[in-house]
Design an enzyme around this catalytic site. Structure first.
Site, mmCIF file in Angstrom:
data_model
loop_
_atom_site.group_PDB
_atom_site.id
_atom_site.type_symbol
_atom_site.label_atom_id
_atom_site.label_comp_id
_atom_site.label_asym_id
_atom_site.label_seq_id
_atom_site.Cartn_x
_atom_site.Cartn_y
_atom_site.Cartn_z
ATOM 1 N N SER A 192 11.627 -1.122 7.917
ATOM 2 C CA SER A 192 10.585 0.275 7.858
ATOM 3 C C SER A 192 11.198 1.277 8.049
ATOM 4 O O SER A 192 10.463 2.956 7.307
ATOM 5 C CB SER A 192 9.474 0.096 8.951
ATOM 6 O OG SER A 192 9.771 -0.186 9.998
ATOM 7 N N GLU A 204 12.835 -12.055 6.825
ATOM 8 C CA GLU A 204 12.130 -12.625 5.209
ATOM 9 C C GLU A 204 12.116 -14.167 5.358
ATOM 10 O O GLU A 204 13.200 -14.264 4.511
ATOM 11 C CB GLU A 204 11.258 -11.516 4.823
ATOM 12 C CG GLU A 204 10.706 -10.351 5.591
ATOM 13 C CD GLU A 204 11.033 -8.949 5.019
ATOM 14 O OE1 GLU A 204 10.553 -7.495 5.425
ATOM 15 O OE2 GLU A 204 10.877 -9.171 4.047
ATOM 16 N N GLU A 208 2.779 -10.545 8.532
ATOM 17 C CA GLU A 208 1.535 -9.557 7.942
ATOM 18 C C GLU A 208 0.859 -9.727 6.623
ATOM 19 O O GLU A 208 1.465 -10.191 5.973
ATOM 20 C CB GLU A 208 2.960 -8.420 7.273
ATOM 21 C CG GLU A 208 2.641 -7.045 6.795
ATOM 22 C CD GLU A 208 3.587 -6.402 6.622
ATOM 23 O OE1 GLU A 208 3.950 -4.862 6.535
ATOM 24 O OE2 GLU A 208 5.207 -6.646 6.773
#
Length: 264
Positions: free
Chosen positions: A46, A114, A181
């Protein structure tokens, strides 16, 4: 202060003790977070958006994550520190091992990646080589171009079932932690209850074992679109240290995230 380990998170899950975590990118904030009681931190990709000003996480490199991991580790020597393997840094086994080693040498206790069942072999091989792994399912920002934007995942039954299967596959492969998420609360509850490993939510309601926020969202300094799940803890508390303590308190009590921060 003793080091926080994955064993502590396992104990907290079993005791139904909710815990707060946060992203960190530098020495000063990492030290402040640690001083106020945050024991789990993530050097997230991020940083591509919050620190570097990009429109996605895609441009972030392993070198970037290494640099910020070193800084955060100096500020929070006892925290359980996760570091993201950024976009296309775990496409092949050899590449994955080399990049994971760089993050661990920089001070990470665990790497985060991920993806679902297709990563099972990678997760297994990393854990065999003494690299703890945190999985990440639901909205996976590195796949933004596949998703066509930042959208809630697992809304229909088939998608929800696939996500649960992915979570179980990651756990079976050796993942010791999972970030979930932007999924509906009912799915987050299914996953959290199905797994023996701790589940950390972001935009997944208050039913997960722990919560994580991007630090900029927690203090209301996010530029542009503010995610539905974000809460500005600085507004009520008045200063950053109090805001961190309020965040921890509300997470542990199950008050945050509230219904207005969650997807039904």
């Amino acid at each position: 202060m003793k080091n926080t380990t994955i064993a502590h998170l396992m104990q907290w899950k079993q005791a139904h003790h909710k815990f707060a975590s946060i992203t960190a990118y530098d020495f000063s904030f990492a030290k402040l977070f640690a001083d106020e009681g945050i024991q789990i931190m993530l050097v997230g990709d991020s940083l591509g958006m919050t620190v570097q000003g990009h429109t996605s996480t895609i441009p972030v490199t392993v070198t970037d994550i290494v640099y910020h991991t070193q800084a955060v580790r100096r500020g929070a020597p006892n925290a359980l520190l996760l570091a993201d393997l950024p976009f296309m840094s775990y496409a092949t086994p050899a590449q994955t091992f080399d990049n994971a080693a760089q993050l661990m040498r920089a001070g990470a206790n665990m790497v985060k990646l991920e993806g679902g069942q297709w990563l099972a072999d990678t997760v297994s091989q990393l854990t065999e080589r003494a690299v703890p792994v945190c999985g990440h399912l639901g909205l996976t920002p590195q796949s933004v171009n596949v998703f066509g934007g930042y959208k809630v995942q697992g809304r229909d039954k088939d998608a929800a079932d696939r996500l649960l299967d992915d979570a179980l596959a990651l756990e079976s492969a050796g993942a010791q932690l999972l970030v979930l998420e932007c999924v509906p609360v009912v799915l987050a509850k299914r996953v959290t209850e199905a797994l023996t490993i701790p589940v950390i939510g972001i935009g997944a309601g208050n039913v997960t074992d722990g919560q994580i926020l991007v630090m900029h969202d927690a203090f209301g300094i996010t530029g542009g679109h503010v995610p539905k799940f974000a809460k500005n803890f600085l507004v009520e508390s008045g200063d950053i240290r109090s805001a961190v303590r309020q965040y921890i308190t509300e997470v542990e009590a199950g008050h945050y995230p509230a219904k207005e921060h969650s997807f039904q």
